[in-house]
Design an enzyme around this catalytic site. Structure first.
Site, PDB file in Angstrom:
ATOM      1  N   GLY A  31       7.798   6.992   2.875  1.00  0.00           N
ATOM      2  CA  GLY A  31       9.195   6.975   2.451  1.00  0.00           C
ATOM      3  C   GLY A  31       9.773   5.580   2.320  1.00  0.00           C
ATOM      4  O   GLY A  31       9.038   4.595   2.274  1.00  0.00           O
ATOM      5  N   ALA A  32      11.118   5.503   2.258  1.00  0.00           N
ATOM      6  CA  ALA A  32      11.820   4.265   1.896  1.00  0.00           C
ATOM      7  C   ALA A  32      11.205   3.746   0.592  1.00  0.00           C
ATOM      8  O   ALA A  32      10.713   2.614   0.501  1.00  0.00           O
ATOM      9  CB  ALA A  32      11.757   3.222   3.012  1.00  0.00           C
ATOM     10  N   GLY A  36       6.901   0.082  -6.007  1.00  0.00           N
ATOM     11  CA  GLY A  36       5.451   0.199  -5.735  1.00  0.00           C
ATOM     12  C   GLY A  36       5.056   1.669  -5.637  1.00  0.00           C
ATOM     13  O   GLY A  36       4.112   2.122  -6.298  1.00  0.00           O
ATOM     14  N   HIS A  37       5.798   2.416  -4.820  1.00  0.00           N
ATOM     15  CA  HIS A  37       5.518   3.852  -4.698  1.00  0.00           C
ATOM     16  C   HIS A  37       5.706   4.553  -6.046  1.00  0.00           C
ATOM     17  O   HIS A  37       4.906   5.400  -6.439  1.00  0.00           O
ATOM     18  CB  HIS A  37       6.501   4.501  -3.707  1.00  0.00           C
ATOM     19  CG  HIS A  37       6.424   3.982  -2.310  1.00  0.00           C
ATOM     20  ND1 HIS A  37       7.463   3.317  -1.713  1.00  0.00           N
ATOM     21  CD2 HIS A  37       5.444   4.066  -1.370  1.00  0.00           C
ATOM     22  CE1 HIS A  37       7.143   2.998  -0.478  1.00  0.00           C
ATOM     23  NE2 HIS A  37       5.916   3.433  -0.237  1.00  0.00           N
ATOM     24  N   GLY A 147      -2.057   2.324  -3.171  1.00  0.00           N
ATOM     25  CA  GLY A 147      -1.759   0.975  -3.654  1.00  0.00           C
ATOM     26  C   GLY A 147      -2.804  -0.017  -3.162  1.00  0.00           C
ATOM     27  O   GLY A 147      -3.243   0.048  -2.015  1.00  0.00           O
ATOM     28  N   ASP A 150      -2.460  -2.325   0.144  1.00  0.00           N
ATOM     29  CA  ASP A 150      -3.137  -2.021   1.410  1.00  0.00           C
ATOM     30  C   ASP A 150      -4.626  -1.867   1.084  1.00  0.00           C
ATOM     31  O   ASP A 150      -5.178  -0.766   1.124  1.00  0.00           O
ATOM     32  CB  ASP A 150      -2.549  -0.739   1.997  1.00  0.00           C
ATOM     33  CG  ASP A 150      -1.062  -0.879   2.265  1.00  0.00           C
ATOM     34  OD1 ASP A 150      -0.710  -1.430   3.308  1.00  0.00           O
ATOM     35  OD2 ASP A 150      -0.254  -0.485   1.397  1.00  0.00           O
ATOM     36  N   GLN A 153      -7.067  -0.360   3.540  1.00  0.00           N
ATOM     37  CA  GLN A 153      -6.768   1.071   3.679  1.00  0.00           C
ATOM     38  C   GLN A 153      -7.381   1.856   2.515  1.00  0.00           C
ATOM     39  O   GLN A 153      -7.926   2.946   2.696  1.00  0.00           O
ATOM     40  CB  GLN A 153      -5.255   1.282   3.709  1.00  0.00           C
ATOM     41  CG  GLN A 153      -4.819   2.729   3.605  1.00  0.00           C
ATOM     42  CD  GLN A 153      -3.320   2.891   3.730  1.00  0.00           C
ATOM     43  OE1 GLN A 153      -2.774   2.902   4.820  1.00  0.00           O
ATOM     44  NE2 GLN A 153      -2.629   2.997   2.607  1.00  0.00           N
ATOM     45  N   ILE A 176       2.707  -3.956  -6.932  1.00  0.00           N
ATOM     46  CA  ILE A 176       3.975  -4.230  -7.620  1.00  0.00           C
ATOM     47  C   ILE A 176       4.764  -5.230  -6.767  1.00  0.00           C
ATOM     48  O   ILE A 176       4.874  -5.075  -5.545  1.00  0.00           O
ATOM     49  CB  ILE A 176       4.788  -2.931  -7.827  1.00  0.00           C
ATOM     50  CG1 ILE A 176       3.946  -1.874  -8.542  1.00  0.00           C
ATOM     51  CG2 ILE A 176       6.087  -3.208  -8.580  1.00  0.00           C
ATOM     52  CD1 ILE A 176       3.518  -2.208  -9.950  1.00  0.00           C
ATOM     53  N   SER A 186       8.251  -1.268   2.089  1.00  0.00           N
ATOM     54  CA  SER A 186       9.418  -0.671   2.751  1.00  0.00           C
ATOM     55  C   SER A 186       9.941  -1.607   3.835  1.00  0.00           C
ATOM     56  O   SER A 186      11.144  -1.666   4.097  1.00  0.00           O
ATOM     57  CB  SER A 186       9.040   0.676   3.370  1.00  0.00           C
ATOM     58  OG  SER A 186       8.517   1.518   2.371  1.00  0.00           O
TER      59      SER A 186
HETATM   60  P1  AMP Z   1       3.541   3.413   2.538  1.00  0.00           P
HETATM   61  O1  AMP Z   1       4.759   4.246   2.283  1.00  0.00           O
HETATM   62  O2  AMP Z   1       3.837   2.001   2.889  1.00  0.00           O
HETATM   63  O3  AMP Z   1       2.565   4.097   3.476  1.00  0.00           O
HETATM   64  O4  AMP Z   1       2.787   3.328   1.144  1.00  0.00           O
HETATM   65  C1  AMP Z   1       2.412   4.465   0.431  1.00  0.00           C
HETATM   66  C2  AMP Z   1       1.508   4.048  -0.695  1.00  0.00           C
HETATM   67  O5  AMP Z   1       2.188   3.133  -1.554  1.00  0.00           O
HETATM   68  C3  AMP Z   1       0.253   3.325  -0.192  1.00  0.00           C
HETATM   69  O6  AMP Z   1      -0.865   3.745  -0.961  1.00  0.00           O
HETATM   70  C4  AMP Z   1       0.586   1.872  -0.460  1.00  0.00           C
HETATM   71  O7  AMP Z   1      -0.548   1.072  -0.653  1.00  0.00           O
HETATM   72  C5  AMP Z   1       1.395   1.989  -1.726  1.00  0.00           C
HETATM   73  N1  AMP Z   1       2.220   0.793  -1.909  1.00  0.00           N
HETATM   74  C6  AMP Z   1       3.077   0.244  -1.000  1.00  0.00           C
HETATM   75  N2  AMP Z   1       3.605  -0.896  -1.503  1.00  0.00           N
HETATM   76  C7  AMP Z   1       3.079  -1.059  -2.737  1.00  0.00           C
HETATM   77  C8  AMP Z   1       3.241  -2.069  -3.761  1.00  0.00           C
HETATM   78  N3  AMP Z   1       4.028  -3.113  -3.601  1.00  0.00           N
HETATM   79  N4  AMP Z   1       2.538  -1.912  -4.903  1.00  0.00           N
HETATM   80  C9  AMP Z   1       1.703  -0.848  -5.081  1.00  0.00           C
HETATM   81  N5  AMP Z   1       1.520   0.111  -4.163  1.00  0.00           N
HETATM   82  C10 AMP Z   1       2.196   0.018  -3.001  1.00  0.00           C
END
Ligand code: AMP
Length: 277
Positions: A31-32, A36-37, A147, A150, A153, A176, A186
């Site tokens: 969330g948040a 990117g998401h 993304g 990470d 990951q 992004i 986030s």
């Molecule tokens: P999170 O909510 O941080 O767990 O991220 C959820 C998904 O969004 C994960 O696969 C992250 O790698 C991806 N993600 C987070 N930030 C970015 C970004 N700046 N660009 C591309 N993907 C992202």
């Protein structure tokens, strides 16, 4: 847009889509939501019949209580963004839906789970593996979008699918960034404007190292990265590494494709970033 909160209903819905031979794309998030998401959701929408996004702040992947407590939560704004993008399904479970019993499984994911982030954040990748496996069992996607921000990951989830026979195609999507170069996250919401300016040096350092990749060996590139980051005293460096992009180990062959991986703290906020060199 369908909002589902229980694992049972999510699974039933996913089974129905599969019976209709519809292809399910899945984006797990905490969330948040930021651009990117949203880019992951757009990619999924272009490649699948149904796109499912989950929002779940997974307690088992936080190795610092303070980080978990402070993690930004803004479900109403998230739902609005997803609706605007015409995401088909949002899965918003609570902890009991994901972990009906406390999760005690130790995943064996080999070296990739032990090095770098695995070393700096004990338990983190085990938590990621357990939530991703559970979510895949509930959403039964054909494709899942992660993304490359990470990056470790992303490799870990691919290894999880390989070792545990999860039949999901894992797709990595580009990082992004803000206009300043700062990778969207986030956690950036927890940075002041000044902190954000300071944090944009992470990207600048990565770029400078990339520009001289053919002139130096990997150790010299790492030293250069550390030196460049050190010019901002507010940046507390955890690591700046240049490794083989397949194994995340120091390169053993001069033709190895390299990636620079960075983790720093700006104030109390931990930030990671990377760049293919
Ligand atoms: P999170 O909510 O941080 O767990 O991220 C959820 C998904 O969004 C994960 O696969 C992250 O790698 C991806 N993600 C987070 N930030 C970015 C970004 N700046 N660009 C591309 N993907 C992202």
């Amino acid at each position: 847009m369908l909002i589902i909160t229980t694992a049972k209903e999510m699974l039933q819905h996913a089974i129905k889509q599969r019976e209709k031979e519809l292809k399910i794309g899945f984006i797990p998030t905490m969330g948040a939501l930021h651009e990117g998401h949203l880019s992951l959701i757009e990619t999924s929408k272009s490649e699948n019949d149904i796109t499912v996004c989950s929002i779940f702040v997974n307690p088992t992947q936080f190795n610092e209580a303070n980080d978990f407590n402070k993690y930004p939560r803004q479900i109403d704004a998230d739902l609005l963004k997803l609706k605007t993008l015409r995401c088909d399904v949002v899965f918003v479970p609570d902890v009991k839906e994901i972990y009906p019993q406390p999760d005690t499984i130790q995943y064996d994911l080999g070296v990739i789970s032990e090095i770098i982030e695995g070393e700096h954040r004990p338990g983190h990748f085990n938590g990621v593996a357990s939530v991703v496996k559970r979510l895949f069992e509930i959403v039964i996607p054909h494709n899942a979008y992660f993304g490359l921000k990470d990056y470790q990951q992303f490799l870990l989830v691919k290894e999880l699918c390989r070792r545990y026979g999860l039949n999901v195609n894992i797709i990595g999507c580009p990082i992004i960034r803000e206009e300043s170069g700062l990778a969207m996250s986030s956690r950036n919401q927890l940075l002041s404007q000044k902190d954000k300016e300071i944090a944009s040096n992470i990207y600048k350092s990565l770029l400078s190292v990339k520009n001289v990749v053919h002139e130096y060996n990997y150790r010299q590139l790492e030293s250069l990265g550390v030196r460049l980051l050190s010019s901002s005293p507010e940046i507390d460096i955890e690591y700046f590494l240049v490794v083989d992009k397949e194994t995340l180990m120091p390169p053993t062959d001069k033709n190895a494709k390299l990636i620079a991986l960075v983790a720093v703290r700006v104030g109390e906020v931990r930030l990671i970033d990377n760049m293919f060199l």
